[in-house]
Design a protein around this motif. Structure first.
Motif, PDB file in Angstrom:
ATOM      1  N   PRO A 101      37.506  -0.336 -24.600  1.00 33.36           N
ATOM      2  CA  PRO A 101      38.836   0.171 -24.235  1.00 33.36           C
ATOM      3  C   PRO A 101      38.767   1.539 -23.564  1.00 33.36           C
ATOM      4  CG  PRO A 101      38.501   0.290 -26.612  1.00 33.36           C
ATOM      5  CD  PRO A 101      37.323  -0.446 -26.039  1.00 33.36           C
ATOM      6  N   ARG A 102      39.725   1.776 -22.679  1.00 36.13           N
ATOM      7  CA  ARG A 102      39.814   3.072 -22.015  1.00 36.13           C
ATOM      8  C   ARG A 102      40.251   4.126 -23.021  1.00 36.13           C
ATOM      9  NH1 ARG A 102      39.223   3.963 -17.450  1.00 36.13           N
ATOM     10  NH2 ARG A 102      39.752   3.351 -15.411  1.00 36.13           N
ATOM     11  N   LEU A 103      39.658   5.306 -22.910  1.00 36.34           N
ATOM     12  CA  LEU A 103      40.030   6.411 -23.793  1.00 36.34           C
ATOM     13  C   LEU A 103      40.861   7.436 -23.030  1.00 36.34           C
ATOM     14  CD1 LEU A 103      36.735   7.130 -25.776  1.00 36.34           C
ATOM     15  CD2 LEU A 103      38.776   5.928 -26.558  1.00 36.34           C
ATOM     16  N   SER A 104      41.724   8.099 -23.736  1.00 40.47           N
ATOM     17  CA  SER A 104      42.530   9.165 -23.167  1.00 40.47           C
ATOM     18  C   SER A 104      41.647  10.375 -22.855  1.00 40.47           C
ATOM     19  CB  SER A 104      43.610   9.567 -24.174  1.00 40.47           C
ATOM     20  OG  SER A 104      44.224  10.767 -23.795  1.00 40.47           O
ATOM     21  N   MET A 105      42.063  11.158 -21.890  1.00 40.71           N
ATOM     22  CA  MET A 105      41.345  12.391 -21.574  1.00 40.71           C
ATOM     23  C   MET A 105      41.397  13.384 -22.734  1.00 40.71           C
ATOM     24  SD  MET A 105      39.795  12.172 -18.747  1.00 40.71           S
ATOM     25  CE  MET A 105      39.370  13.872 -18.506  1.00 40.71           C
ATOM     26  N   PHE A 106      42.357  13.223 -23.628  1.00 43.51           N
ATOM     27  CA  PHE A 106      42.416  14.087 -24.805  1.00 43.51           C
ATOM     28  C   PHE A 106      41.128  13.982 -25.618  1.00 43.51           C
ATOM     29  CE2 PHE A 106      47.089  13.576 -24.286  1.00 43.51           C
ATOM     30  CZ  PHE A 106      47.417  14.927 -24.196  1.00 43.51           C
ATOM     31  N   SER A 107      40.509  12.818 -25.614  1.00 42.21           N
ATOM     32  CA  SER A 107      39.301  12.626 -26.410  1.00 42.21           C
ATOM     33  C   SER A 107      38.146  13.492 -25.908  1.00 42.21           C
ATOM     34  CB  SER A 107      38.906  11.154 -26.436  1.00 42.21           C
ATOM     35  OG  SER A 107      38.640  10.689 -25.136  1.00 42.21           O
ATOM     36  N   TRP A 109      38.311  16.557 -24.741  1.00 45.22           N
ATOM     37  CA  TRP A 109      38.499  17.894 -25.306  1.00 45.22           C
ATOM     38  C   TRP A 109      38.066  17.914 -26.772  1.00 45.22           C
ATOM     39  CZ3 TRP A 109      38.644  22.740 -24.479  1.00 45.22           C
ATOM     40  CH2 TRP A 109      39.228  23.624 -25.380  1.00 45.22           C
ATOM     41  N   CYS A 110      38.421  16.873 -27.511  1.00 45.24           N
ATOM     42  CA  CYS A 110      38.035  16.787 -28.924  1.00 45.24           C
ATOM     43  C   CYS A 110      36.520  16.724 -29.070  1.00 45.24           C
ATOM     44  CB  CYS A 110      38.682  15.577 -29.583  1.00 45.24           C
ATOM     45  SG  CYS A 110      40.472  15.674 -29.670  1.00 45.24           S
ATOM     46  N   VAL A 111      35.861  15.957 -28.211  1.00 47.81           N
ATOM     47  CA  VAL A 111      34.399  15.868 -28.254  1.00 47.81           C
ATOM     48  C   VAL A 111      33.781  17.225 -27.926  1.00 47.81           C
ATOM     49  CG1 VAL A 111      32.363  14.829 -27.148  1.00 47.81           C
ATOM     50  CG2 VAL A 111      34.323  13.396 -27.762  1.00 47.81           C
ATOM     51  N   LEU A 112      34.301  17.914 -26.923  1.00 50.68           N
ATOM     52  CA  LEU A 112      33.767  19.226 -26.556  1.00 50.68           C
ATOM     53  C   LEU A 112      33.909  20.213 -27.708  1.00 50.68           C
ATOM     54  CD1 LEU A 112      32.508  21.154 -24.517  1.00 50.68           C
ATOM     55  CD2 LEU A 112      34.797  21.603 -23.646  1.00 50.68           C
ATOM     56  N   CYS A 113      35.064  20.249 -28.345  1.00 49.40           N
ATOM     57  CA  CYS A 113      35.265  21.163 -29.480  1.00 49.40           C
ATOM     58  C   CYS A 113      34.326  20.808 -30.627  1.00 49.40           C
ATOM     59  CB  CYS A 113      36.715  21.113 -29.950  1.00 49.40           C
ATOM     60  SG  CYS A 113      37.860  21.864 -28.795  1.00 49.40           S
ATOM     61  N   GLY A 114      34.245  19.529 -30.949  1.00 52.98           N
ATOM     62  CA  GLY A 114      33.357  19.108 -32.022  1.00 52.98           C
ATOM     63  C   GLY A 114      31.902  19.397 -31.723  1.00 52.98           C
ATOM     64  N   ALA A 115      31.492  19.153 -30.489  1.00 48.64           N
ATOM     65  CA  ALA A 115      30.108  19.415 -30.098  1.00 48.64           C
ATOM     66  C   ALA A 115      29.801  20.910 -30.147  1.00 48.64           C
ATOM     67  CB  ALA A 115      29.833  18.857 -28.702  1.00 48.64           C
ATOM     68  N   THR A 116      30.756  21.744 -29.778  1.00 46.19           N
ATOM     69  CA  THR A 116      30.549  23.188 -29.825  1.00 46.19           C
ATOM     70  C   THR A 116      30.347  23.649 -31.261  1.00 46.19           C
ATOM     71  OG1 THR A 116      31.872  23.507 -27.827  1.00 46.19           O
ATOM     72  CG2 THR A 116      31.519  25.434 -29.207  1.00 46.19           C
ATOM     73  N   VAL A 117      31.192  23.178 -32.165  1.00 42.22           N
ATOM     74  CA  VAL A 117      31.051  23.538 -33.582  1.00 42.22           C
ATOM     75  C   VAL A 117      29.694  23.058 -34.108  1.00 42.22           C
ATOM     76  CG1 VAL A 117      31.965  23.082 -35.898  1.00 42.22           C
ATOM     77  CG2 VAL A 117      33.531  23.636 -34.025  1.00 42.22           C
ATOM     78  N   LEU A 118      29.337  21.819 -33.784  1.00 47.90           N
ATOM     79  CA  LEU A 118      28.070  21.265 -34.250  1.00 47.90           C
ATOM     80  C   LEU A 118      26.872  22.053 -33.708  1.00 47.90           C
ATOM     81  CD1 LEU A 118      26.662  18.939 -35.786  1.00 47.90           C
ATOM     82  CD2 LEU A 118      26.661  17.682 -33.634  1.00 47.90           C
ATOM     83  N   VAL A 119      26.894  22.364 -32.425  1.00 46.41           N
ATOM     84  CA  VAL A 119      25.785  23.108 -31.811  1.00 46.41           C
ATOM     85  C   VAL A 119      25.680  24.501 -32.427  1.00 46.41           C
ATOM     86  CG1 VAL A 119      24.995  24.200 -29.662  1.00 46.41           C
ATOM     87  CG2 VAL A 119      25.719  21.815 -29.652  1.00 46.41           C
ATOM     88  N   CYS A 120      26.795  25.188 -32.600  1.00 45.60           N
ATOM     89  CA  CYS A 120      26.767  26.526 -33.224  1.00 45.60           C
ATOM     90  C   CYS A 120      26.187  26.452 -34.631  1.00 45.60           C
ATOM     91  CB  CYS A 120      28.158  27.133 -33.260  1.00 45.60           C
ATOM     92  SG  CYS A 120      28.741  27.784 -31.688  1.00 45.60           S
TER      93      CYS A 120
END
Length: 132
Positions: A101-107, A109-120
């Protein structure tokens, strides 16, 4: 001492902006969606971006307040998170062509925020392990 003061100010500013974003988002969904199409509806639906803009301002102020080491650490972490996000979004793009299924562009942003927290978090753990 300075780092704690900077962190408190950042969390206060970011928290307030995200609270405003949340309030405006709930209001926009409840009030804006049922409105007739037109400029007023568009403005109501875009209103959460005020909180988002304030969050960007808080982040920019935080980068200006921190020392060079923290600034470099954060910028490297965001760069790594952006690379992870790009890889995941490309991967999912191929999966969409396979019928996922197609995902919204909102997803994204959520991945970027989550990845930033995880990387930090991972980088801090690795730095602590190396320091000991």
């Amino acid at each position: 001492m300075h780092e704690q003061r900077v962190a408190k100010a950042y969390l206060k500013e970011l928290g307030a902006s995200l609270l405003l974003y949340t309030v405006l988002l709930v209001a926009a969904i409840r009030l804006g969606r049922p409105m007739d199409e037109g400029l007023p509806r568009t403005l109501v639906l875009l209103s959460p971006m005020l909180g988002f803009g304030l969050a960007l301002w808080a982040i920019a102020r935080h980068f200006a307040r921190v020392d060079e080491y923290i600034r470099r650490f954060l910028l490297e972490s965001v760069a790594l998170a952006a690379a992870i996000t790009a890889g995941l979004s490309f991967t999912y793009g191929f999966l969409e062509t396979a019928g996922f299924p197609r995902l919204s562009m909102f997803s994204v942003w959520c991945v970027l925020c989550g990845a930033t927290v995880l990387v930090c978090a991972l980088r801090r753990l690795l730095n602590r392990a190396v320091d000991q």
